[in-house]
Design a protein around this motif. Sequence first.
Motif, PDB file in Angstrom:
ATOM      1  N   ALA A  27     -12.332  69.309 -16.004  1.00  0.00           N
ATOM      2  CA  ALA A  27     -11.666  68.390 -15.237  1.00  0.00           C
ATOM      3  C   ALA A  27     -12.125  68.377 -13.780  1.00  0.00           C
ATOM      4  N   ALA A  28     -12.025  67.209 -13.132  1.00  0.00           N
ATOM      5  CA  ALA A  28     -12.354  67.054 -11.737  1.00  0.00           C
ATOM      6  C   ALA A  28     -11.823  65.743 -11.555  1.00  0.00           C
ATOM      7  N   VAL A  29     -11.074  65.694 -10.111  1.00  0.00           N
ATOM      8  CA  VAL A  29     -10.297  64.459  -9.968  1.00  0.00           C
ATOM      9  C   VAL A  29      -9.975  64.515  -8.418  1.00  0.00           C
ATOM     10  N   GLN A  30      -9.850  63.029  -7.988  1.00  0.00           N
ATOM     11  CA  GLN A  30      -9.351  63.223  -6.418  1.00  0.00           C
ATOM     12  C   GLN A  30      -8.014  62.723  -6.246  1.00  0.00           C
ATOM     13  N   GLU A  31      -7.291  63.470  -5.163  1.00  0.00           N
ATOM     14  CA  GLU A  31      -5.948  63.361  -5.126  1.00  0.00           C
ATOM     15  C   GLU A  31      -5.679  62.166  -4.864  1.00  0.00           C
ATOM     16  N   GLU A  32      -6.577  61.214  -4.311  1.00  0.00           N
ATOM     17  CA  GLU A  32      -6.020  59.485  -4.106  1.00  0.00           C
ATOM     18  C   GLU A  32      -5.546  59.014  -5.336  1.00  0.00           C
ATOM     19  N   ARG A  33      -6.054  59.380  -6.405  1.00  0.00           N
ATOM     20  CA  ARG A  33      -5.532  59.045  -7.840  1.00  0.00           C
ATOM     21  C   ARG A  33      -4.204  59.078  -7.949  1.00  0.00           C
ATOM     22  N   PHE A  34      -3.715  60.183  -7.519  1.00  0.00           N
ATOM     23  CA  PHE A  34      -2.364  60.708  -7.739  1.00  0.00           C
ATOM     24  C   PHE A  34      -1.263  60.070  -6.810  1.00  0.00           C
ATOM     25  N   SER A  35      -1.673  60.460  -5.405  1.00  0.00           N
ATOM     26  CA  SER A  35      -1.069  59.847  -4.385  1.00  0.00           C
ATOM     27  C   SER A  35      -0.882  58.499  -4.159  1.00  0.00           C
ATOM     28  N   ARG A  36      -1.903  57.692  -4.729  1.00  0.00           N
ATOM     29  CA  ARG A  36      -2.094  56.335  -4.528  1.00  0.00           C
ATOM     30  C   ARG A  36      -2.182  55.928  -2.885  1.00  0.00           C
ATOM     31  N   LEU A  37      -2.941  57.026  -2.094  1.00  0.00           N
ATOM     32  CA  LEU A  37      -3.551  56.748  -0.985  1.00  0.00           C
ATOM     33  C   LEU A  37      -4.738  56.899  -0.727  1.00  0.00           C
ATOM     34  N   LYS A  38      -5.476  55.717  -0.173  1.00  0.00           N
ATOM     35  CA  LYS A  38      -7.038  55.794  -0.445  1.00  0.00           C
ATOM     36  C   LYS A  38      -7.494  56.810   0.579  1.00  0.00           C
ATOM     37  N   HIS A  39      -8.394  57.648   0.011  1.00  0.00           N
ATOM     38  CA  HIS A  39      -8.986  58.876   0.869  1.00  0.00           C
ATOM     39  C   HIS A  39      -8.043  59.866   1.238  1.00  0.00           C
ATOM     40  N   ASP A  40      -7.160  59.842   0.361  1.00  0.00           N
ATOM     41  CA  ASP A  40      -6.282  60.769   0.821  1.00  0.00           C
ATOM     42  C   ASP A  40      -6.900  62.305   0.955  1.00  0.00           C
ATOM     43  N   ALA A  41      -6.464  62.950   2.055  1.00  0.00           N
ATOM     44  CA  ALA A  41      -7.255  64.036   2.553  1.00  0.00           C
ATOM     45  C   ALA A  41      -6.416  65.532   2.323  1.00  0.00           C
ATOM     46  N   SER A  42      -5.069  65.147   2.042  1.00  0.00           N
ATOM     47  CA  SER A  42      -4.044  66.162   1.912  1.00  0.00           C
ATOM     48  C   SER A  42      -4.621  67.425   0.832  1.00  0.00           C
ATOM     49  N   LEU A  43      -3.994  68.383   0.955  1.00  0.00           N
ATOM     50  CA  LEU A  43      -4.102  69.643  -0.099  1.00  0.00           C
ATOM     51  C   LEU A  43      -3.866  69.080  -1.511  1.00  0.00           C
ATOM     52  N   PRO A  44      -4.762  68.746  -2.220  1.00  0.00           N
ATOM     53  CA  PRO A  44      -4.791  68.242  -3.552  1.00  0.00           C
ATOM     54  C   PRO A  44      -3.997  68.928  -4.665  1.00  0.00           C
ATOM     55  N   VAL A  45      -2.882  69.170  -4.256  1.00  0.00           N
ATOM     56  CA  VAL A  45      -1.903  69.937  -5.071  1.00  0.00           C
ATOM     57  C   VAL A  45      -1.545  69.192  -6.610  1.00  0.00           C
ATOM     58  N   ARG A  46      -1.446  68.088  -6.665  1.00  0.00           N
ATOM     59  CA  ARG A  46      -1.143  67.189  -7.828  1.00  0.00           C
ATOM     60  C   ARG A  46      -2.535  67.167  -8.706  1.00  0.00           C
ATOM     61  N   SER A  47      -3.546  67.160  -7.918  1.00  0.00           N
ATOM     62  CA  SER A  47      -4.835  67.197  -8.870  1.00  0.00           C
ATOM     63  C   SER A  47      -5.084  68.420  -9.443  1.00  0.00           C
ATOM     64  N   ALA A  48      -4.832  69.548  -8.736  1.00  0.00           N
ATOM     65  CA  ALA A  48      -4.800  70.800  -9.537  1.00  0.00           C
ATOM     66  C   ALA A  48      -3.984  71.228 -10.405  1.00  0.00           C
ATOM     67  N   LYS A  49      -2.749  70.701 -10.274  1.00  0.00           N
ATOM     68  CA  LYS A  49      -1.869  70.748 -11.407  1.00  0.00           C
ATOM     69  C   LYS A  49      -2.167  70.003 -12.835  1.00  0.00           C
TER      70      LYS A  49
END
Lengths: 66, 584, 246
Positions: free
Chosen positions: B27-49
Motif C-alpha cells: 500500500a502507498a498513500v498520502q497523508e492529505e487523504r486522511f487529514s483532508r489538508l491539501k499537501h499535508d506535510a506532517s509526519l504521516p502517522v494515519r497513513s502508516a497506521k
Amino acid sequence: MSESSTPSATETWLLRFGTAGALVAMLGRGKRWWMVPLVLVLLLVSVGLLFLTNLPYLAPFIYMVF
Amino acid sequence: MPTYVLGVSALYHDAAVALVCDGVVVAAVQEERFSRLKHDASLPVRSAKWCLDRAGITADQVDWLVFYEKPLRKFERILTNAVATFPRSSGAFPRQMRAWLGDKLWLRGNLCAAFGVRPERVLFSEHHLSHAASAFYCSPHAEAAILCLDGVGEWATTSLWRGRGSEIEPVAEVRWPHSLGLYYSAITAHLGFAVNEGEFKVMGMAAYGVPRFRAEMDPLLHLEPGGGFSIDMDKFSWHWHASEAAGAKLQAILGPSRFPGTPFTPTAAAGEGSPREVEECQRYADIAATAQAQIEEAVLHLARHAKSTVGGDAICLAGGVALNSVANHRLASEGPFASVWVQPAAGDAGGALGAALWVWHSVLGNPRGAAMRRADIGRDTPIARSREILEDLGGRPEDVGESAPERAAEDLAAGRVIGWMNGRCEWGPRALGHRSILADPREAATRDLVNQRIKYREPFRPFAPSVVAEAADRYFDIPAAAAAPVRFMLATAVVRDEAKAQLGAVTHVDGSARVQVVDADSSPEYHRLITRFGELTGVPVVLNTSFNLKGEPVVSTPVDAMASFTRSGLDVLYIDGLRVERPK
Amino acid sequence: MGVFRRAWLTVASEFSWRVPGRPQRLLAAFSLAERGSMMDMLAAVEATTRRDMRRKYFIHALDEGRHARIFADRVRDFGQTGRADAALEDSGQLVEAGIVGGKTLFERFGEAKFLAFVYVAEADAVEQFNVYLERGLPDPATQATLRTILKDEVFHVAYSRAEVEKLRKEGHAVDKMCRDLRMARVWERYLRFSRDVGTFVSGIWLTILYFVVLAPFRLFARTEGGGWQPASAPRADRLAAARAEG
C-alpha cells in the motif's frame, strides 16, 4: 502504533545527543569543517528552543526575564 | 519470514507512506487523504497506521523504517546558504532555525515516537536517490538513465543516475541554488499563483501565449555547453528571502506581476475585459509560454547529456518537474530515448516509495520485481461500510453491483456529470479512474459547466481525456516513447485534427490534451465504462478530472465523496457498486 | 465566567470592527474557523459508531462549509480576493491558526465530550455574534451576513443541547464536561498567545545571533556554481550509510 516501542524521555534525549554528535562529526569530516563552532552555538540555542516547544506556556515568563 | 520496509516522506510537502513486503508494494498513500489538508506535510502517522492495518501487521513487525532524505545534510545546506547570503538571509534565518532546532533536526527520535519503531530500525535514504529509486525500480527497464528534477533535496536540484539491475549509481548533479523547479515556481508566483499548487495552471496558461520573452528570459536560465544549466541568481531571491522567490529585479525584466485572483482573459477569450486587461493577460500568457518552452528545452538538454553519458534506450524520470506533462511529451517526441518512464507520484510523496524500494533492492541486495502497471495502491473502503455511510447520510443508494460501469456510461451519455469512486485510491496527483469526476467530452460547454458548477476553477484551465487503449491512436497522436507515461496521464498528446470536433471539452486551445490511455488489464472497470460510453455515443473517450473540490485533497472515503457530491453540481455519485442520484 | 466573557467580547468588538483593516481580517478568520469546523464534523461522521448521529454531524458539516464560503464572499466585498481564497483553500493557514493539526477533536475527546464541545463552541459563537449585532457592529451588509449564519448556529446549539441532555440522562457529568471545555478553550488561547510570544522573542534572539555569530563565517561560505558537478560515490557499506542521518 505500538506504545512499547515509543522511546522514553531519556531515550529521546539520548537520541538527540546522538544526532548532535553525528552533525558535528559530519561537518568535521567534510569541507565545511569551519561550521563546527557555529553549529555548537546553535545546538546550545536548540536546548532552549526544544524546552519552549515542549513547554510553550512558560514562554511569557521566561521572556520577561530574558 | 517476510521483510517489511516502511518508506516515509514528510516535513516539506506531500507527506506519504509506502509499505513494501518482500519487494512488493502492499500500500502507498498520502497523508492529505486522511487529514483532508491539501499537501499535508506532517509526519504521516494515519497513513502508516492504515498501511500496517492493510498488511495485517503492527509496528513491531516492521523490519525497517526508511525516511526519504538525510536531514543533517539538508540542515548543512540551509545553514551554509544562510552564511553565504549574509546579510540578506536575516529575514529567513530565525524561522528556519526555529523549525530545525526546535523540531526537524531531531528526526530520528520523532520518527521512533510517531511510528513506534525502535531507533536501530530507522534508516535514511537521500532525497534524489529516493526519487531515482521510485522511477527506476517501478519501471520495466533492466537498464536506464535516470533523471531527477525538482526544487531541491539536500543539495542536489537535478541529478543523473545510471540504473542497472538492482543498482542505482550516481553520475552527476546540479546543486542548490540552481534549480529548474524553483525557477518554474518563481514564474508561477510572478503570474499570481500559489507555489507548489499553481505550476499546473502556468502550464495551462502557456497554451494561450507565444514565447516572445526569450530575449529577456533566456539569460535567467542558461543551458550550459557541458549539458547542465545555471540560473542567474542575481535576479532571484529563493536562496535568501523568507517567502519570495523573486522580487523587484524580475519585475524590472518582465513587467509587473499578476495580482492573485485577477481574471485571466487573453486574446483567445476576447470579448471579456477591457483592451488593457486583455493585453495584460496576453503578456502573462506569453511569459508562461516562454517559461514552459525554457523548461522543455532544459529537459531535452539534460536528456541529451544523459544519453551521451549513460547511454541506453530508456530514461526514467522523477522529481516534481517530471510532472510537467508538456515537457514529457516533448522529451518523448524529440528526445534521444526510445522509451520514457515517469513515476506517477513524481513529487515528494513518491520518495516514500523510492526509499522503501531502495532499501529492499540496493541495501538488502534483492533482485528486481515486476514493474508498476497500476497506480491504485491506496486507500479503499469495504462495500458494506460504503452502503451504511450512504444510507445514514440520506443518499438512498441503489445497488447496481457489477453493472456500475455500464450504468455510469449511460449517465454520461445522457449528459450527466458523475463522481466515480472505484476500488483503491490512485498513488500520485492524477485521477486515473478511481477517484474521478467524469463527463461527456464532446461539447466545449461541458468544460465550462464542470469548471463553473463543480470544480470552481479558472475558466482557462483545460480538462483531460481518458481513452481506451484500442482507440487511442484514432484520436491522439502519441509518440511511441510516451506509451508508458500516458497510462498515468503524465504526458500530453496532440489531438488529431479529425477528432477535435468530437472532443471539444478536452482539447486545449493549442490542440493538445493530457491524455490517459486505459487498458483492460490494469483498469478493468474504467475500461468497461469508457467502452460502453463509446458504444452509446461513438466516442470511447471521457472527460476525467480529479474527484475533489477546490482547495481540498482528492476524495478518499464515502464520507468525503458524499460531502463533495452534496456541495457541488454533480448529478450522480458511484461508489463501487452503489449509485446515488441527486434528488430532482 | 459568562459575564467576564461577554464583557471581554464587548470591549474587543470595538477594536475588531472599528479599526481600519481589521473587519476583513476578522471575517477571514471566521471563514477559516468555519472551514475547520466543517473538517471536524466530517471527521466525526467518519469516526462515530452512532449511526443516528452521522447525518446530524454531516448536515452540521455542510452548514459550516457554507458559512466558510459566505464569510469569504463578504471578505471579497472588501476587495480582498486573495485573503478570501486563502481562507477557503490554504491548508497551511488552518494549521498555523491551530484550528486543525494532529488528532481531530473527535479523536481527542470521544463522542460524549465531542458533543459537549460542539454545544459549548456553538453557544459561544451565538453569543459572540449577538454581541456584535446588539452593538450595531460592524456595517449593515456584514450584519446581514451574521444574521444569516446565526440562524444555523442557533439550530446547532439546539440539536447539540438536546444531545447533551441525552448524555446527562445516561449518567454523563455534562456540566463538568462543559466547564472543563470552557476552561480548556481559555487555556488554548493562552497557549496560542504564549507560542506567539515565544516566536516573536526567539525571532529577536535568533536575529541577534545571526548578525553577531554568523558574520565572521561569511568569509568561508560561497554560493555554488551551476552546471553538472560530479556526484559523490556511495559508501561500500550500504547499511551503515543508510543508518547515517547525514
